[in-house]
Write an enzyme that holds these catalytic residues in place. Structure first.
Site, PDB file in Angstrom:
ATOM      1  N   TYR A  43      36.159  48.833  27.073  1.00  0.00           N
ATOM      2  CA  TYR A  43      35.753  49.756  28.143  1.00  0.00           C
ATOM      3  C   TYR A  43      34.264  50.053  28.026  1.00  0.00           C
ATOM      4  O   TYR A  43      33.526  49.995  29.020  1.00  0.00           O
ATOM      5  CB  TYR A  43      36.555  51.056  28.097  1.00  0.00           C
ATOM      6  CG  TYR A  43      36.064  52.055  29.112  1.00  0.00           C
ATOM      7  CD1 TYR A  43      36.255  51.833  30.483  1.00  0.00           C
ATOM      8  CD2 TYR A  43      35.359  53.193  28.728  1.00  0.00           C
ATOM      9  CE1 TYR A  43      35.767  52.724  31.430  1.00  0.00           C
ATOM     10  CE2 TYR A  43      34.875  54.094  29.670  1.00  0.00           C
ATOM     11  CZ  TYR A  43      35.082  53.854  31.018  1.00  0.00           C
ATOM     12  OH  TYR A  43      34.592  54.726  31.963  1.00  0.00           O
TER      13      TYR A  43
ATOM     14  N   VAL B 267      35.069  63.815  32.957  1.00  0.00           N
ATOM     15  CA  VAL B 267      35.383  64.315  34.297  1.00  0.00           C
ATOM     16  C   VAL B 267      36.897  64.336  34.452  1.00  0.00           C
ATOM     17  O   VAL B 267      37.565  63.330  34.185  1.00  0.00           O
ATOM     18  CB  VAL B 267      34.776  63.420  35.404  1.00  0.00           C
ATOM     19  CG1 VAL B 267      34.987  64.067  36.768  1.00  0.00           C
ATOM     20  CG2 VAL B 267      33.316  63.147  35.148  1.00  0.00           C
TER      21      VAL B 267
ATOM     22  N   ASP C 118      41.944  44.787  47.044  1.00  0.00           N
ATOM     23  CA  ASP C 118      41.823  44.839  45.593  1.00  0.00           C
ATOM     24  C   ASP C 118      40.442  44.315  45.223  1.00  0.00           C
ATOM     25  O   ASP C 118      40.126  43.145  45.470  1.00  0.00           O
ATOM     26  CB  ASP C 118      42.916  43.990  44.937  1.00  0.00           C
ATOM     27  CG  ASP C 118      42.957  44.141  43.423  1.00  0.00           C
ATOM     28  OD1 ASP C 118      41.954  44.574  42.831  1.00  0.00           O
ATOM     29  OD2 ASP C 118      44.001  43.809  42.829  1.00  0.00           O
TER      30      ASP C 118
ATOM     31  N   LYS D 210      31.100  49.208  30.677  1.00  0.00           N
ATOM     32  CA  LYS D 210      30.154  50.191  31.204  1.00  0.00           C
ATOM     33  C   LYS D 210      28.726  49.925  30.732  1.00  0.00           C
ATOM     34  O   LYS D 210      27.762  50.269  31.431  1.00  0.00           O
ATOM     35  CB  LYS D 210      30.611  51.608  30.835  1.00  0.00           C
ATOM     36  CG  LYS D 210      31.829  52.068  31.635  1.00  0.00           C
ATOM     37  CD  LYS D 210      31.557  52.043  33.138  1.00  0.00           C
ATOM     38  CE  LYS D 210      32.689  52.590  33.958  1.00  0.00           C
ATOM     39  NZ  LYS D 210      32.393  52.615  35.417  1.00  0.00           N
TER      40      LYS D 210
END
Length: 251
Positions: A151, A184, A58, A155
């Site tokens: 999120y 994607v 992990d 990034k």
């Protein structure tokens, strides 16, 4: 090319596609992920083409990361290429309604996980006086969209780390670059929507999204440039996508 690449998040999507493409071109691979059975399947499929080693851990666990890297056999001890691909999105909520567990998962995987594996590999590259690191970012690291808050923050951190790595490792001759994909079609949306496949599938309806193989092809192009050429930061989107919020569903 007699090189070895370590790929995180290799059990599906971009990581898996990159492993298969690298193997086609004779690059030995270390594939990493939590789903050991999937890693074994990939290893079995590619073993006849190149040397393949699997590491199941992990990436959020710094001790597990370093312990795994320390178990690498001699044949895989020299890592020429590191593909920092592991990453996830969890939830799509406005910040005031956000789930703290989701926030922790995104920051732990997307930011801290990238740092943990890089910290374990970079000393080996410095000792070898060579290496190439590709960080898989996102268009979410270039702009913020509604309900993307944490999120996007994770990034944006990858974008900053990519720049910082390139500056700090320049003196060692180590190449560092980022590939930042738009939409994607992978397990990404299924994970974001916590297993709701119907909701996830709607994300990619009405246009042609990028495929994992498209990004794998770009990654392979980047790592096979001459030594004096470094693709430092590249954004790639499907033709139908103009930004994180503008997608032409008629294409």
């Amino acid at each position: 090319m007699d090189k070895t690449a370590l790929i995180t998040g290799a059990t599906s999507g971009i990581g898996k596609a990159t492993a298969f493409l690298f193997a086609e071109h004779g690059i030995n691979i270390i594939i990493c992920g939590r789903r050991k059975e999937r890693l074994k399947e990939i290893q079995k499929a590619l073993n006849e083409k190149v040397k393949v080693h699997i590491l199941s851990f992990d990436i959020r666990d710094k001790h597990a990361v370093h312990n795994a890297i320390n178990t690498l056999p001699e044949d895989f001890s020299k890592i020429d290429i590191l593909i920092n691909n592991a990453g996830n999105a969890h939830g799509l909520d406005s910040v005031e309604q956000g789930n703290i567990e989701d926030w922790d998962a995104m920051l732990d995987i997307n930011v801290k996980g990238l740092l943990y594996i890089s910290k374990a590999i970079i000393p080996k590259m410095i000792a070898n006086k060579s290496g190439h690191i590709i960080n898989i970012g996102s268009t979410a690291g270039k702009e913020v969209y509604p309900n993307g808050n944490v999120y996007c923050a994770s990034k944006h951190a990858v974008d900053a780390l990519n720049q910082g790595m390139r500056i700090d490792l320049n003196k060692y001759g180590i190449k560092v670059g980022a590939i930042n994909p738009g939409l994607v079609e992978t397990e990404f949306s299924e994970v974001r929507f916590k297993g709701d496949k119907e909701k996830a599938n709607t994300v990619y309806k009405g246009f042609t999204p990028l495929k994992p193989e498209d990004i794998a092809d770009i990654i392979h192009f980047a790592v096979t440039r001459p030594y004096h050429v470094n693709i430092a930061d590249l954004v790639v989107m499907p033709t139908a996508q103009a930004s994180s919020t503008i997608v032409n569903k008629e294409l």
